[in-house]
Design a protein around this motif. Structure first.
Motif, PDB file in Angstrom:
ATOM      1  N   ILE A  32       0.872  -1.174   0.000  1.00 15.33           N
ATOM      2  CA  ILE A  32       0.000   0.000   0.000  1.00 15.33           C
ATOM      3  C   ILE A  32       0.911   1.225   0.000  1.00 15.33           C
ATOM      4  CG2 ILE A  32      -1.889   1.199   1.149  1.00 15.33           C
ATOM      5  CD1 ILE A  32      -2.597  -1.670   0.278  1.00 15.33           C
ATOM      6  N   PRO A  33       0.860   2.047  -1.036  1.00 16.49           N
ATOM      7  CA  PRO A  33       1.790   3.176  -1.121  1.00 16.49           C
ATOM      8  C   PRO A  33       1.421   4.291  -0.150  1.00 16.49           C
ATOM      9  CG  PRO A  33       0.208   3.277  -2.906  1.00 16.49           C
ATOM     10  CD  PRO A  33      -0.050   1.971  -2.205  1.00 16.49           C
ATOM     11  N   ALA A  34       2.405   5.102   0.194  1.00 15.25           N
ATOM     12  CA  ALA A  34       2.116   6.320   0.944  1.00 15.25           C
ATOM     13  C   ALA A  34       1.273   7.245   0.075  1.00 15.25           C
ATOM     14  CB  ALA A  34       3.419   7.001   1.350  1.00 15.25           C
ATOM     15  N   GLY A  35       0.547   8.152   0.703  1.00 16.99           N
ATOM     16  CA  GLY A  35      -0.289   9.070  -0.063  1.00 16.99           C
ATOM     17  C   GLY A  35      -1.255   9.826   0.815  1.00 16.99           C
ATOM     18  N   SER A  36      -2.160  10.539   0.190  1.00 23.35           N
ATOM     19  CA  SER A  36      -3.149  11.348   0.900  1.00 23.35           C
ATOM     20  C   SER A  36      -4.539  11.058   0.351  1.00 23.35           C
ATOM     21  CB  SER A  36      -2.835  12.840   0.752  1.00 23.35           C
ATOM     22  OG  SER A  36      -1.575  13.156   1.300  1.00 23.35           O
ATOM     23  N   PHE A  37      -5.557  11.296   1.178  1.00 20.85           N
ATOM     24  CA  PHE A  37      -6.942  11.106   0.741  1.00 20.85           C
ATOM     25  C   PHE A  37      -7.862  11.931   1.629  1.00 20.85           C
ATOM     26  CE2 PHE A  37      -6.706   8.344   4.323  1.00 20.85           C
ATOM     27  CZ  PHE A  37      -7.982   8.003   4.725  1.00 20.85           C
ATOM     28  N   GLN A  38      -9.115  12.040   1.204  1.00 18.41           N
ATOM     29  CA  GLN A  38     -10.139  12.707   1.989  1.00 18.41           C
ATOM     30  C   GLN A  38     -10.869  11.646   2.807  1.00 18.41           C
ATOM     31  OE1 GLN A  38     -10.825  16.154   2.107  1.00 18.41           O
ATOM     32  NE2 GLN A  38      -8.872  16.250   1.009  1.00 18.41           N
ATOM     33  N   MET A  39     -10.750  11.722   4.135  1.00 18.93           N
ATOM     34  CA  MET A  39     -11.329  10.711   5.019  1.00 18.93           C
ATOM     35  C   MET A  39     -12.736  11.127   5.432  1.00 18.93           C
ATOM     36  SD  MET A  39      -9.602   9.027   8.395  1.00 18.93           S
ATOM     37  CE  MET A  39     -10.305   7.562   9.177  1.00 18.93           C
ATOM     38  N   GLY A  40     -13.664  10.178   5.364  1.00 15.36           N
ATOM     39  CA  GLY A  40     -15.042  10.455   5.732  1.00 15.36           C
ATOM     40  C   GLY A  40     -15.919  10.663   4.520  1.00 15.36           C
ATOM     41  N   SER A  41     -17.157  11.094   4.774  1.00 15.48           N
ATOM     42  CA  SER A  41     -18.111  11.315   3.689  1.00 15.48           C
ATOM     43  C   SER A  41     -19.103  12.391   4.098  1.00 15.48           C
ATOM     44  CB  SER A  41     -18.862  10.024   3.354  1.00 15.48           C
ATOM     45  OG  SER A  41     -19.910  10.271   2.440  1.00 15.48           O
ATOM     46  N   SER A  42     -19.273  13.378   3.244  1.00 10.03           N
ATOM     47  CA  SER A  42     -20.255  14.428   3.523  1.00 10.03           C
ATOM     48  C   SER A  42     -21.672  13.926   3.344  1.00 10.03           C
ATOM     49  CB  SER A  42     -20.012  15.627   2.601  1.00 10.03           C
ATOM     50  OG  SER A  42     -20.104  15.245   1.240  1.00 10.03           O
ATOM     51  N   ALA A  43     -21.837  12.778   2.677  1.00 12.47           N
ATOM     52  CA  ALA A  43     -23.160  12.178   2.487  1.00 12.47           C
ATOM     53  C   ALA A  43     -23.359  10.972   3.392  1.00 12.47           C
ATOM     54  CB  ALA A  43     -23.340  11.767   1.025  1.00 12.47           C
ATOM     55  N   GLY A  44     -22.495  10.810   4.395  1.00 11.49           N
ATOM     56  CA  GLY A  44     -22.593   9.674   5.292  1.00 11.49           C
ATOM     57  C   GLY A  44     -23.277  10.030   6.587  1.00 11.49           C
ATOM     58  N   GLU A  45     -23.150   9.149   7.572  1.00 11.27           N
ATOM     59  CA  GLU A  45     -23.718   9.412   8.880  1.00 11.27           C
ATOM     60  C   GLU A  45     -22.929  10.516   9.585  1.00 11.27           C
ATOM     61  OE1 GLU A  45     -25.505   5.752  10.970  1.00 11.27           O
ATOM     62  OE2 GLU A  45     -23.698   5.005   9.988  1.00 11.27           O
ATOM     63  N   TYR A  46     -23.498  11.003  10.694  1.00 12.83           N
ATOM     64  CA  TYR A  46     -22.887  12.145  11.369  1.00 12.83           C
ATOM     65  C   TYR A  46     -21.462  11.861  11.812  1.00 12.83           C
ATOM     66  CZ  TYR A  46     -23.512   9.922  15.947  1.00 12.83           C
ATOM     67  OH  TYR A  46     -23.425   9.074  17.028  1.00 12.83           O
ATOM     68  N   ASP A  47     -21.147  10.599  12.168  1.00 17.58           N
ATOM     69  CA  ASP A  47     -19.792  10.321  12.648  1.00 17.58           C
ATOM     70  C   ASP A  47     -18.786  10.128  11.518  1.00 17.58           C
ATOM     71  OD1 ASP A  47     -20.645   7.839  11.769  1.00 17.58           O
ATOM     72  OD2 ASP A  47     -20.009   6.756  13.560  1.00 17.58           O
ATOM     73  N   GLU A  48     -19.238  10.188  10.270  1.00 21.21           N
ATOM     74  CA  GLU A  48     -18.327  10.173   9.122  1.00 21.21           C
ATOM     75  C   GLU A  48     -17.923  11.592   8.711  1.00 21.21           C
ATOM     76  OE1 GLU A  48     -19.816   7.624   5.925  1.00 21.21           O
ATOM     77  OE2 GLU A  48     -21.069   6.611   7.415  1.00 21.21           O
ATOM     78  N   GLN A  49     -18.375  12.567   9.476  1.00 17.92           N
ATOM     79  CA  GLN A  49     -18.112  13.967   9.181  1.00 17.92           C
ATOM     80  C   GLN A  49     -17.415  14.621  10.385  1.00 17.92           C
ATOM     81  OE1 GLN A  49     -21.798  15.816   7.671  1.00 17.92           O
ATOM     82  NE2 GLN A  49     -22.544  13.747   7.298  1.00 17.92           N
ATOM     83  N   PRO A  50     -16.656  15.691  10.165  1.00 18.65           N
ATOM     84  CA  PRO A  50     -16.414  16.346   8.878  1.00 18.65           C
ATOM     85  C   PRO A  50     -15.395  15.583   8.032  1.00 18.65           C
ATOM     86  CG  PRO A  50     -15.157  17.420  10.587  1.00 18.65           C
ATOM     87  CD  PRO A  50     -15.993  16.383  11.279  1.00 18.65           C
ATOM     88  N   VAL A  51     -15.557  15.682   6.726  1.00 18.25           N
ATOM     89  CA  VAL A  51     -14.537  15.152   5.816  1.00 18.25           C
ATOM     90  C   VAL A  51     -13.263  15.962   6.027  1.00 18.25           C
ATOM     91  CG1 VAL A  51     -13.933  14.758   3.405  1.00 18.25           C
ATOM     92  CG2 VAL A  51     -16.297  14.460   4.172  1.00 18.25           C
TER      93      VAL A  51
END
Length: 675
Positions: A32-51
Motif C-alpha cells: 500500500i503506497p504512501a499518499g493522501s486522501f479525503q477521510m469520511g463522507s459528507s453524504a454519510g452518517e454524522y460520525d463520518e463527518q467532517p470530511v
C-alpha cells in the motif's frame, strides 16, 4: 496497555518495498503506497463527518484477506472449537470470528515474533485509505456495490436474515476469503464478509488535516467494512428530517465500533506489516466527586399533581442525529437531587441508528434540559436500559447491546457514575453472550437483604415472561436464577423461575415478598401477578385486578417509604370520581395504590385533564399526539418511575412526565395541577 506499547517499540522502522510478499503462514501481503486522501463522507452518517484530509506518510503492507481460521489456529489451536457457532465460519479459509480486540493484538504480537517483522492492526485511517485504493465514491467499486459483495444479503435487507440474531440460519453463508473481486490495490473483502477490528479507539473526527492519525483512548474500538449480514444501505426518504435516514453500512467511510472485549460471529480482523504505533495510554484522571451539592427539597402533605411535562426537548446542536421515535425511558433521582431520564431514539426500532439519549431536571426545577447523547455503541442497536441510584454515592446504567441490529439477541453491559451522572466508568459485560433474556426493563431495586435485582424480558415477542438478574455484592457480580430453567406454564396457581409476561417491573413488599406485573401471558383478560417469597428464585402466578395491556404499553411500580405500593398502567374503561365528586368514565393512563402489600389496589385514578382544558399533546413513542381530555388520558407509552426525596412520584411515559404524591391519589376531589 503499557506492555503493548513497549513490545511494539522493539521492532525497527520498516521500509516497505512495493512488491507483494507471502509470509510463513500463507498470508499474501499487498503493498500500500504512501499518499493522501479525503477521510469520511459528507453524504454519510454524522460520525463520518467532517470530511478531512489525511496523509499516510509511509507505505505499508496489508494482508489481502482477513485472517483465516487456519492461520489463527496456528496461534491458538483451541479456538477451533468455536468454528461453526451461529452457523458461520466453518472452513479453514473462512475468516476467524469470535475474537476480541485483545485477541487480535495478541495474534499480531505472536506473528511479529514468529516472522521477525512488525505486524499490527491497521489504524482506522490506514483501513479506509487501503479500502478506497484511490477511489472517491461510496465504495471502491464506485457509488454502488455489486450484489457479489453482499454475502447472504444480496438485496440489502435489514440484517440479511431474521433480525441478524444468532438464531439458526436457513443456510450457512459462504465466507471463504478472497472470493470477491479485489480492489485496485489487490485487497479483497473490504465491503462485507466480516467486520474488521482497527487499532483505534472510537472518537469524533477532528475538523483539520492529519498525518498518520490514531486515536488511543476511548470506550470502544473501531470496526470497519461490515459483515455478511449487514444491510448495505439504509436509505429512508421522508419530508420530515426526523424520519429521514441515509446510511451506507458497507461503504468505505462507514464507522462501526464495539467493546474491545466483544467476541461475536460478525467481527474478525486483518493485519498490516507496518511501522509500530505506540499504544500506551495516558494515566486516567480521577473522576470528580460531585458537580452539585445535594439540594434537600421540601416535602408537602398537601395533595399535589403536575403535568404532563415534556422531558424530550430537541437539541439545538446542528447535525445531532435526533429522530422521530423516542421510546423505552428510564428515570432515577440522583444523589444530588437531580432527575436523570434516558431513552432510546431511532427511525426504526430494529435499526443500527438507535441510540440512547438523556435529559436532566435540576433539583427544584420544573423544566428538563435539552436532549443529549447518553450512550451509543456506533452502528449497534442498544435496546432496553435502566438507570438507578443507590441514593448515596453510585448511579448504575445497565443496557442491552446487539451485535448488529434489532432487540432479539442482546449482550448485557453495565456502567456506573460516582458524580451524579456527569462521568461514567468504562462499560463492562454482565453477560457477553448475545441471546434472549437480556432486554432490560426499567426496573431495579435493592431488597431488604441487600440484593440488587433488575428484570429483563425472557422473550423477544410480545409475551413469554421476564427473568431477574441478581447481585449479592452491589453489582460486582451478577447471576440469573432462571439460567437453564424451562419456560413455566403461566396459569393460576402455577410456579416457575420466570415472571409471567414481558416488560415486568418488580418491587419488594413491606413483608419481604417480591411482586411483578408483566404484559402478555394473561389470565382471563387480566395481567398476571407474579409473587416470590425466595428472593426471585421462583414465582407463583395469580390473576391480578388489572386489565391486560398490549402493544406500545408497559407498566411501572414503586414502593413508598410507608410500604404502600404505587402501580401505573393503561386501561380502556375506568370508572372514577372527578374533583366535584361525580362518577365518570375514562380511558388511558391510570395510577393505583395498594396499602396491603400488593394484594388489593382499591384506589385508582386516571391521569386525565380537568374539564374544559382539553389539549393535544405530543407523547412521542408509538402514539405521538393524543387528545388529553377529562375522559381520555395518554393511551400508550412505556412507563417508568422513580420516587424523589420530597415524597413525589415521577411517572414517565415515552415522552411526558407526571408528578404527584400519595395525598393526591387519596383525595378524589383534588384537581389536576397546572403545567
Amino acid at each position: 496497555m503499557m506492555m503493548r506499547g513497549l513490545f511494539l517499540l522493539f521492532f525497527p522502522l520498516l521500509s516497505i518495498a512495493q512488491t507483494v510478499r507471502k509470509n510463513s503462514i500463507g498470508m499474501q501481503l499487498m503493498p500500500i503506497p504512501a499518499g493522501s486522501f479525503q477521510m469520511g463522507s459528507s453524504a454519510g452518517e454524522y460520525d463520518e463527518q467532517p470530511v478531512h484530509p489525511v496523509k499516510i506518510s509511509r507505505p505499508f503492507r496489508m494482508s489481502s484477506t482477513e485472517v483465516t481460521n487456519a492461520q489463527y489456529e496456528l496461534f491458538r489451536p483451541e479456538h477451533r472449537i468455536l468454528r461453526g457457532m451461529q452457523r458461520t465460519s466453518f472452513r479453514d479459509d473462512d475468516p476467524v470470528v469470535f475474537v476480541s480486540w485483545d485477541d487480535a493484538l495478541a495474534f499480531c504480537q505472536w506473528l511479529s515474533k514468529k516472522e521477525g517483522r512488525h505486524y499490527r492492526l491497521p489504524t482506522e485511517a490506514e483501513w479506509e485509505y487501503a479500502c478506497r485504493a484511490g477511489s472517491t465514491g461510496f465504495y471502491h467499486t464506485g457509488d454502488s456495490l455489486p450484489a457479489v459483495y453482499r454475502k447472504y444479503n444480496p438485496h440489502g435487507h435489514a440484517g440479511g436474515f431474521s433480525w441478524a440474531t444468532p438464531m439458526d440460519l436457513p443456510e450457512a453463508p459462504d465466507l471463504r476469503v478472497g472470493q470477491t473481486p479485489a480492489n485496485a490495490w489487490g485487497v479483497h473483502d473490504m465491503h462485507g464478509n466480516v467486520e474488521e477490528w482497527c487499532l483505534d479507539a472510537y472518537a469524533p473526527y477532528p475538523a483539520l488535516a492529519q498525518v498518520d492519525p490514531v486515536i488511543r483512548n476511548g470506550s470502544f474500538r473501531v470496526t470497519r467494512g461490515g459483515s455478511h449480514t449487514t444491510e448495505a444501505d439504509a436509505l429512508i426518504e421522508h419530508a420530515d428530517p426526523m424520519r429521514r435516514l441515509q446510511a451506507r453500512y458497507l461503504s468505505s467511510s462507514n464507522r462501526m465500533a464495539a467493546l474491545p472485549a466483544d467476541r461475536n460471529w460478525l467481527i474478525g480482523f486483518r493485519v498490516v506489516e507496518a511501522d509500530p504505533v505506540p499504544m500506551s495510554l495516558p494515566a486516567a484522571r480521577p473522576l470528580p466527586v460531585s458537580h452539585q451539592q445535594k439540594i434537600v427539597p421540601k416535602t408537602t402533605a398537601a395533595a399535589y399533581f403536575s403535568g404532563p411535562i415534556p422531558f424530550i426537548r430537541k437539541p439545538a446542536q446542528p447535525g445531532f442525529p435526533f429522530y422521530y421515535h423516542h421510546h423505552q425511558p428510564a428515570v432515577t433521582e440522583l444523589p444530588n437531587g437531580d432527575l436523570l431520564a434516558i431513552w432510546y431514539n431511532t427511525v426504526r426500532e430494529s435499526g443500527r441508528e438507535l441510540q440512547q439519549l438523556c435529559a436532566r431536571k435540576k433539583a427544584g426545577s420544573d423544566r428538563w434540559s435539552e436532549a443529549s447523547l447518553f450512550f451509543d455503541v456506533p452502528d449497534r442497536n442498544e435496546h432496553g436500559s435502566l438507570v438507578w441510584s443507590n441514593g448515596r454515592d453510585t448511579v448504575f446504567h445497565i443496557s442491552g447491546i446487539s451485535a448488529g441490529n434489532t432487540w432479539y439477541a442482546l449482550a448485557l453491559i453495565m456502567r456506573f457514575s460516582t458524580d451524579n451522572g456527569y462521568h461514567w466508568s468504562e462499560p463492562v459485560f454482565i453477560d457477553p453472550n448475545y441471546r434472549f433474556q437480556n432486554q432490560v426493563v426499567a426496573s431495579m431495586i435493592r431488597t431488604s437483604s441487600g440484593q440488587l435485582l433488575f428484570s429483563c424480558d425472557a422473550s423477544p415477542e410480545s409475551w413469554g415472561g421476564t427473568v431477574v438478574w441478581s447481585s449479592p455484592d452491589h453489582g460486582k457480580t451478577w447471576y440469573k436464577p432462571a439460567e437453564g430453567k424451562r419456560k413455566p406454564v403461566f396459569a393460576e396457581g402455577q410456579t416457575g423461575a420466570w415472571i409471567a409476561g414481558i416488560h415486568a417491573p418488580i418491587t419488594e413488599t413491606a413483608d419481604g415478598k417480591l411482586i411483578a406485573f408483566g404484559r402478555g401471558d394473561n389470565i382471563e383478560g387480566h395481567q398476571i401477578r407474579s409473587t416470590s417469597t425466595d428472593g426471585g428464585q421462583s414465582w407463583t402466578y395469580t390473576k391480578s385486578p388489572f386489565p391486560a395491556i398490549g402493544s406500545g404499553q408497559r407498566s411501572t411500580m414503586q414502593r413508598l417509604p410507608n410500604g404502600h405500593i404505587i402501580f401505573a398502567s393503561f386501561a380502556k374503561d375506568l370508572t372514577y370520581r372527578d374533583a366535584e365528586g361525580r362518577e365518570r368514565k375514562a380511558s388511558g393512563l391510570y395510577v393505583a395504590l395498594s396499602t396491603d402489600n400488593g394484594q388489593t389496589f382499591p384506589v385508582i385514578r386516571p391521569l386525565v385533564n380537568d374539564p374544559g382544558k382539553a389539549q393535544e399533546l405530543d407523547a412521542w413513542g408509538w402514539q405521538h399526539t393524543f387528545n388529553w381530555t377529562d375522559s381520555t388520558a395518554e393511551p400508550k407509552g412505556y412507563l417508568c418511575s422513580t420516587l424523589s426525596s420530597d415524597g413525589m412520584i415521577h411517572v414517565l411515559s415515552s415522552g411526558l412526565e407526571y408528578v404527584f404524591n400519595e395525598a393526591w391519589l387519596l383525595n378524589p376531589t383534588s384537581k389536576v395541577g397546572e403545567r
